[in-house]
Design an enzyme around this catalytic site. Structure first.
Site, mmCIF file in Angstrom:
data_model
loop_
_atom_site.group_PDB
_atom_site.id
_atom_site.type_symbol
_atom_site.label_atom_id
_atom_site.label_comp_id
_atom_site.label_asym_id
_atom_site.label_seq_id
_atom_site.Cartn_x
_atom_site.Cartn_y
_atom_site.Cartn_z
ATOM 1 C CB SER A 1 -0.850 -0.016 1.282
ATOM 2 O OG SER A 1 -1.490 1.235 1.488
ATOM 3 C CE1 TYR B 1 -4.586 -1.990 4.969
ATOM 4 C CE2 TYR B 1 -3.237 -0.053 4.564
ATOM 5 C CZ TYR B 1 -4.024 -1.082 4.093
ATOM 6 O OH TYR B 1 -4.243 -1.223 2.733
HETATM 7 P P1 NAD Z 1 -11.596 -6.045 -0.094
HETATM 8 O O1 NAD Z 1 -12.175 -5.944 1.265
HETATM 9 O O2 NAD Z 1 -12.427 -5.693 -1.289
HETATM 10 O O3 NAD Z 1 -11.008 -7.516 -0.349
HETATM 11 C C1 NAD Z 1 -10.283 -8.193 0.633
HETATM 12 C C2 NAD Z 1 -10.214 -9.654 0.270
HETATM 13 O O4 NAD Z 1 -9.486 -10.336 1.300
HETATM 14 C C3 NAD Z 1 -11.600 -10.316 0.199
HETATM 15 O O5 NAD Z 1 -11.611 -11.282 -0.830
HETATM 16 C C4 NAD Z 1 -11.717 -10.997 1.568
HETATM 17 O O6 NAD Z 1 -12.622 -12.097 1.576
HETATM 18 C C5 NAD Z 1 -10.277 -11.437 1.761
HETATM 19 N N1 NAD Z 1 -9.947 -11.740 3.146
HETATM 20 C C6 NAD Z 1 -10.108 -10.967 4.248
HETATM 21 N N2 NAD Z 1 -9.732 -11.636 5.344
HETATM 22 C C7 NAD Z 1 -9.295 -12.845 4.936
HETATM 23 C C8 NAD Z 1 -8.785 -13.998 5.608
HETATM 24 N N3 NAD Z 1 -8.640 -14.038 6.933
HETATM 25 N N4 NAD Z 1 -8.457 -15.084 4.857
HETATM 26 C C9 NAD Z 1 -8.614 -15.079 3.509
HETATM 27 N N5 NAD Z 1 -9.094 -14.018 2.829
HETATM 28 C C10 NAD Z 1 -9.438 -12.925 3.533
HETATM 29 O O7 NAD Z 1 -10.268 -5.150 -0.024
HETATM 30 P P2 NAD Z 1 -9.341 -4.512 -1.155
HETATM 31 O O8 NAD Z 1 -9.465 -3.037 -1.055
HETATM 32 O O9 NAD Z 1 -9.530 -5.183 -2.467
HETATM 33 O O10 NAD Z 1 -7.916 -4.871 -0.544
HETATM 34 C C11 NAD Z 1 -7.084 -5.881 -1.069
HETATM 35 C C12 NAD Z 1 -5.654 -5.600 -0.640
HETATM 36 O O11 NAD Z 1 -5.237 -4.348 -1.189
HETATM 37 C C13 NAD Z 1 -5.471 -5.490 0.883
HETATM 38 O O12 NAD Z 1 -4.256 -6.090 1.255
HETATM 39 C C14 NAD Z 1 -5.415 -3.993 1.101
HETATM 40 O O13 NAD Z 1 -4.694 -3.662 2.246
HETATM 41 C C15 NAD Z 1 -4.706 -3.545 -0.171
HETATM 42 N N6 NAD Z 1 -4.899 -2.141 -0.499
HETATM 43 C C16 NAD Z 1 -6.144 -1.636 -0.720
HETATM 44 C C17 NAD Z 1 -6.268 -0.287 -1.045
HETATM 45 C C18 NAD Z 1 -7.595 0.335 -1.336
HETATM 46 O O14 NAD Z 1 -7.639 1.561 -1.474
HETATM 47 N N7 NAD Z 1 -8.666 -0.410 -1.465
HETATM 48 C C19 NAD Z 1 -5.138 0.531 -1.107
HETATM 49 C C20 NAD Z 1 -3.892 -0.031 -0.855
HETATM 50 C C21 NAD Z 1 -3.783 -1.374 -0.563
#
Ligand code: NAD
Length: 260
Positions: A142, A155
């Site tokens: 991130s 985080y």
């Molecule tokens: P999201 O909530 O849409 O998806 C998260 C996914 O992780 C889902 O499929 C969920 O079921 C799965 N998950 C959660 N806990 C779990 C567990 N214990 N075991 C297995 N699977 C699990 O979130 P997102 O925004 O798509 O985030 C995905 C990644 O990207 C994360 O690591 C997040 O930190 C990172 N990220 C997101 C953003 C953003 O702006 N959305 C920015 C930077 C980084």
């Protein structure tokens, strides 16, 4: 471009993980999906990807908050897909609170899912990659892996840790055809961020549209969300022959967030 390769994408039932799984499948990779959700919805995602792109797509709902869950996921992928060529550590959660109010149980959950799970999947997948002489590991960190924000202690700690872990695995495998890189997205409009926008609207007594605009402008100079398709394209590039000598890198895809 990725025909004959297999990819495990953690947390791929939603958001960024689903975008990356879709992009890798579109390039011909066989896919192991993982994550939580309604079984019927997940089955339709799985079948839809397989039909649309003519690749093998399997699903394992392992809970990656435990070492055993991470091990089971990699073992199942090796069994059902034959090998793991591309490993995308994407599963992640968020919790927002000041350190003195941060629930200990949430700290442990964020560290285990956002950081330790990548350690466990990598330690299980690396021996096979080393034996076959090929591997692409992509850790979804991130902008918060490179800079901090208040109220995101677990985080930010986990994502900074993931950036460091990425460098170590890159160095340990530097002379082999295995690369390990981190992608550092800025704001992406997924369920994880929608929850933060809605909380902000509630706390500050604003409309969701206004809270969304303010959240974006505060951090991301482009004032545009990064899309899951853009992140999918970066993951495809990092898996491609052109990226064979990119390793240990942390690539911001953040509209200029960390350039400030
Ligand atoms: P999201 O909530 O849409 O998806 C998260 C996914 O992780 C889902 O499929 C969920 O079921 C799965 N998950 C959660 N806990 C779990 C567990 N214990 N075991 C297995 N699977 C699990 O979130 P997102 O925004 O798509 O985030 C995905 C990644 O990207 C994360 O690591 C997040 O930190 C990172 N990220 C997101 C953003 C953003 O702006 N959305 C920015 C930077 C980084």
């Amino acid at each position: 471009m990725l025909k004959g390769l297999t990819a495990v994408v953690t947390g791929s039932t939603s958001g960024i993980g689903l975008g990356i799984a879709t992009a890798l499948a579109a390039e011909g990779a066989d896919i192991m999906l993982n994550g939580f959700g309604d079984p019927a919805v997940i089955e339709s995602l799985r079948a839809g990807l397989a039909t649309e792109f003519g690749v093998q797509v399997v699903y394992n709902g392992a809970d990656l908050s435990t070492a055993a869950g991470c091990e089971a996921l990699v073992e199942d992928a090796e069994e059902r897909l034959g090998k793991v060529d591309i490993l995308v550590n994407n599963a992640g959660i968020q919790h927002v609170a000041r350190v003195e109010n941060f629930p200990v149980e949430r700290w442990d959950a964020v560290i285990s899912i956002n950081l330790s799970s990548a350690f466990h999947t990598m330690r299980k997948a690396l021996p096979g990659m080393q034996k076959r002489g090929f591997g692409r590991i992509i850790n979804i960190a991130s902008a918060h892996g490179l800079v901090a924000s208040a109220e995101k202690s677990a985080y930010v700690a986990a994502k900074h840790g993931l950036v460091g872990l990425t460098k170590v695995v890159a160095l340990e495998n530097a002379e082999s055809p295995i690369t390990c890189n981190a992608i550092c997205p800025g704001w992406v409009l997924t369920p994880l961020v929608r929850a933060q926008i809605e909380a902000r609207a509630r706390t500050e007594g604003k409309s969701v549209a206004q809270a969304e605009r303010e959240l974006l402008i505060e951090k991301q100079p482009s004032a545009r969300f990064t899309t899951v398709e853009q992140l999918g394209a970066v993951a495809v590039f990092l898996s491609s022959p052109g990226a064979a000598n990119i390793t240990g890198a942390s690539l911001p895809v953040d509209g200029g967030w960390v350039a400030r």
